[in-house]
Write an enzyme that holds these catalytic residues in place. Structure first.
Site, PDB file in Angstrom:
ATOM      1  CG  ASP A 132      -2.057   1.010   1.242  1.00  0.00           C
ATOM      2  OD1 ASP A 132      -2.574   1.460   0.228  1.00  0.00           O
ATOM      3  OD2 ASP A 132      -2.594   1.320   2.437  1.00  0.00           O
TER       4      ASP A 132
ATOM      5  CG  HIS B 131      -5.491   7.917   3.682  1.00  0.00           C
ATOM      6  ND1 HIS B 131      -4.284   8.505   2.751  1.00  0.00           N
ATOM      7  CD2 HIS B 131      -5.747   6.776   2.918  1.00  0.00           C
ATOM      8  CE1 HIS B 131      -4.185   7.478   1.943  1.00  0.00           C
ATOM      9  NE2 HIS B 131      -4.890   6.607   1.789  1.00  0.00           N
ATOM     10  N   GLY B 132      -8.036   8.238   7.025  1.00  0.00           N
ATOM     11  CA  GLY B 132      -8.263   8.397   8.349  1.00  0.00           C
ATOM     12  C   GLY B 132      -9.712   8.788   8.945  1.00  0.00           C
TER      13      GLY B 132
ATOM     14  N   GLY C  50      -9.261   5.767   1.302  1.00  0.00           N
ATOM     15  CA  GLY C  50     -10.000   6.409   1.927  1.00  0.00           C
ATOM     16  C   GLY C  50     -11.537   5.720   2.120  1.00  0.00           C
ATOM     17  CB  ALA C  51     -13.182   3.055   0.830  1.00  0.00           C
ATOM     18  CB  SER C  52     -12.611   3.975   6.769  1.00  0.00           C
ATOM     19  OG  SER C  52     -11.883   2.884   6.884  1.00  0.00           O
TER      20      SER C  52
HETATM   21  P1  13P Z   1      -9.059   4.773   5.303  1.00  0.00           P
HETATM   22  O1  13P Z   1      -8.247   5.453   6.164  1.00  0.00           O
HETATM   23  O2  13P Z   1     -10.392   5.270   4.994  1.00  0.00           O
HETATM   24  O3  13P Z   1      -9.400   3.440   5.825  1.00  0.00           O
HETATM   25  O4  13P Z   1      -8.388   4.317   4.043  1.00  0.00           O
HETATM   26  C1  13P Z   1      -7.313   3.482   3.866  1.00  0.00           C
HETATM   27  C2  13P Z   1      -6.578   3.549   2.503  1.00  0.00           C
HETATM   28  O5  13P Z   1      -6.866   4.201   1.802  1.00  0.00           O
HETATM   29  C3  13P Z   1      -5.261   2.371   2.613  1.00  0.00           C
HETATM   30  O6  13P Z   1      -4.623   2.900   1.478  1.00  0.00           O
HETATM   31  O1  G3H Z   2      -3.196   4.628   3.610  1.00  0.00           O
HETATM   32  C1  G3H Z   2      -2.757   4.502   4.797  1.00  0.00           C
HETATM   33  C2  G3H Z   2      -3.109   3.310   5.368  1.00  0.00           C
HETATM   34  O2  G3H Z   2      -4.333   3.634   6.129  1.00  0.00           O
HETATM   35  C3  G3H Z   2      -1.819   2.862   6.192  1.00  0.00           C
HETATM   36  O3  G3H Z   2      -1.451   3.716   7.284  1.00  0.00           O
HETATM   37  O4  G3H Z   2       1.019   4.339   7.147  1.00  0.00           O
HETATM   38  O5  G3H Z   2      -0.235   4.217   9.176  1.00  0.00           O
HETATM   39  O6  G3H Z   2       0.099   2.181   8.160  1.00  0.00           O
HETATM   40  P1  G3H Z   2      -0.142   3.626   7.962  1.00  0.00           P
HETATM   41 ZN    ZN Z   3      -4.557   4.792   0.723  1.00  0.00          ZN
END
Ligand code: 13P
Ligand code: G3H
Ligand code: ZN
Length: 307
Positions: free
Chosen positions: A82, A180-181, A211-213
């Protein structure tokens, strides 16, 4: 069974559903992710960020995922890097045995992003590994944003078409307004679905939503009820996820929801049973909570019952 990312995503692209790409940083999360995919009968993408790799060690990432893939041979699973930040980082993942990598050079100017992505694609494809790249910047968009501001931040469909053609990337993450987040939108949630549809039409490859949470109410409440602070926290609503999939999204990245669900259970245990110090009694409820979130999500994505 470990497979390439494109094997999972080309089927999702043809049949019009989304596959969750779930982040993990430890064995408990990975176990929850596999058990959920087993429960929902869903194909799976597990992803490790560079931070997760640093935390676990790349050898441990590989051992854990390969062991779980052997334990669940009926689940097609891809191991994905990722947000790889450089060619070297992607090469390390490819050489170690990842079956999919993301090169995230989206913060560079278009031409530089294209050059770095091409280099990664050439190397990864020579080893049979799939590649994701990103165009545009991940950030929330608001109602009063001007057209030119939007164009500066979000994916440009003309560029997307050319980028895919020239780089031969397997799947593309177009920025359409997510971030994200846990704090994705200041006002009402808003994504640029028209732009997404246009990118899909021009590229005709699997697309990725970062960022699909969603921070569903149950997850929010579990976190808040144990004293968690989530003021202003907002995710991508389920109907937006469904609309994104209709618009061409096939890989759906989820990390924050799993973190929130897991930590809520740890907090609950600490609050309700302050004398407990058996780690398993903290982690098992976390695993179960993550599984429940994931199984519900796999149904929303349409990947449930696909294996
Ligand atoms: P979330 O922070 O919305 O879960 O997104 C995760 C993500 O895009 C990881 O690459
Ligand atoms: O896109 C980011 C993911 O949520 C991973 O986050 O770099 O804190 O492991 P991280
Ligand atoms: Zn991401």
């Amino acid at each position: 069974m470990l497979v390439t990312g494109i094997e999972i995503l080309s089927k999702a692209h043809k049949e019009g559903y989304g596959v969750g790409a779930f982040n993990f940083v430890n064995f408990e999360m990975l176990r929850a992710i596999f058990e959920a995919a087993d429960g929902a009968k869903s194909p799976l993408i597990v992803q490790a960020s560079e931070g997760a790799i640093k935390y676990l060690g790349i050898d441990m990432v590989l051992s854990m995922v390969y062991t779980m893939a052997k334990r669940y041979t009926h689940i097609p699973v891809a191991l994905h890097l990722d947000h790889g930040t450089s060619f070297e980082s992607c090469k390390k993942a490819v050489d170690a045995g990842f079956t999919s990598v993301m090169i995230d050079a989206s913060h560079h100017p278009y031409q530089e992003n294209l050059e770095i992505t091409k280099e990664v694609v050439d190397y990864a494809h020579s080893k049979g590994v799939s590649v994701e790249a990103e165009l545009g910047r991940l950030m929330g968009i608001e109602d009063n944003i001007s057209v030119s501001e939007k164009d500066a931040v979000l994916v440009n469909p003309n560029e997307a078409e050319e980028f895919v053609k020239l780089s031969k990337v397997d799947y593309l993450a177009p920025a359409i307004g997510t971030s994200h987040g846990a704090f994705k939108f200041k006002g009402e949630p808003k994504l640029d679905f028209d732009r997404l549809v246009e990118v899909k039409k021009r590229t005709n490859i699997p697309l990725v939503l970062h960022g699909a949470s969603s921070i569903p109410e149950s997850v929010r409440q579990a976190f808040l009820s144990t004293g968690g602070d989530l003021k202003g926290g907002k995710g991508v609503p389920f109907d937006f996820i469904e609309q994104s999939i209709k618009g061409g999204i096939n890989k759906v990245n989820i990390d924050t929801d799993l973190r929130l669900a897991f930590i809520a259970q740890v907090r609950k245990m600490a609050k309700e049973q302050p004398s407990e110090f058996d780690l398993r009694k903290y982690f098992n409820p976390g695993i179960e909570a993550v599984k429940a979130v994931m199984i519900e999500r796999m149904r929303v994505l349409g990947s449930a019952d696909k294996i």
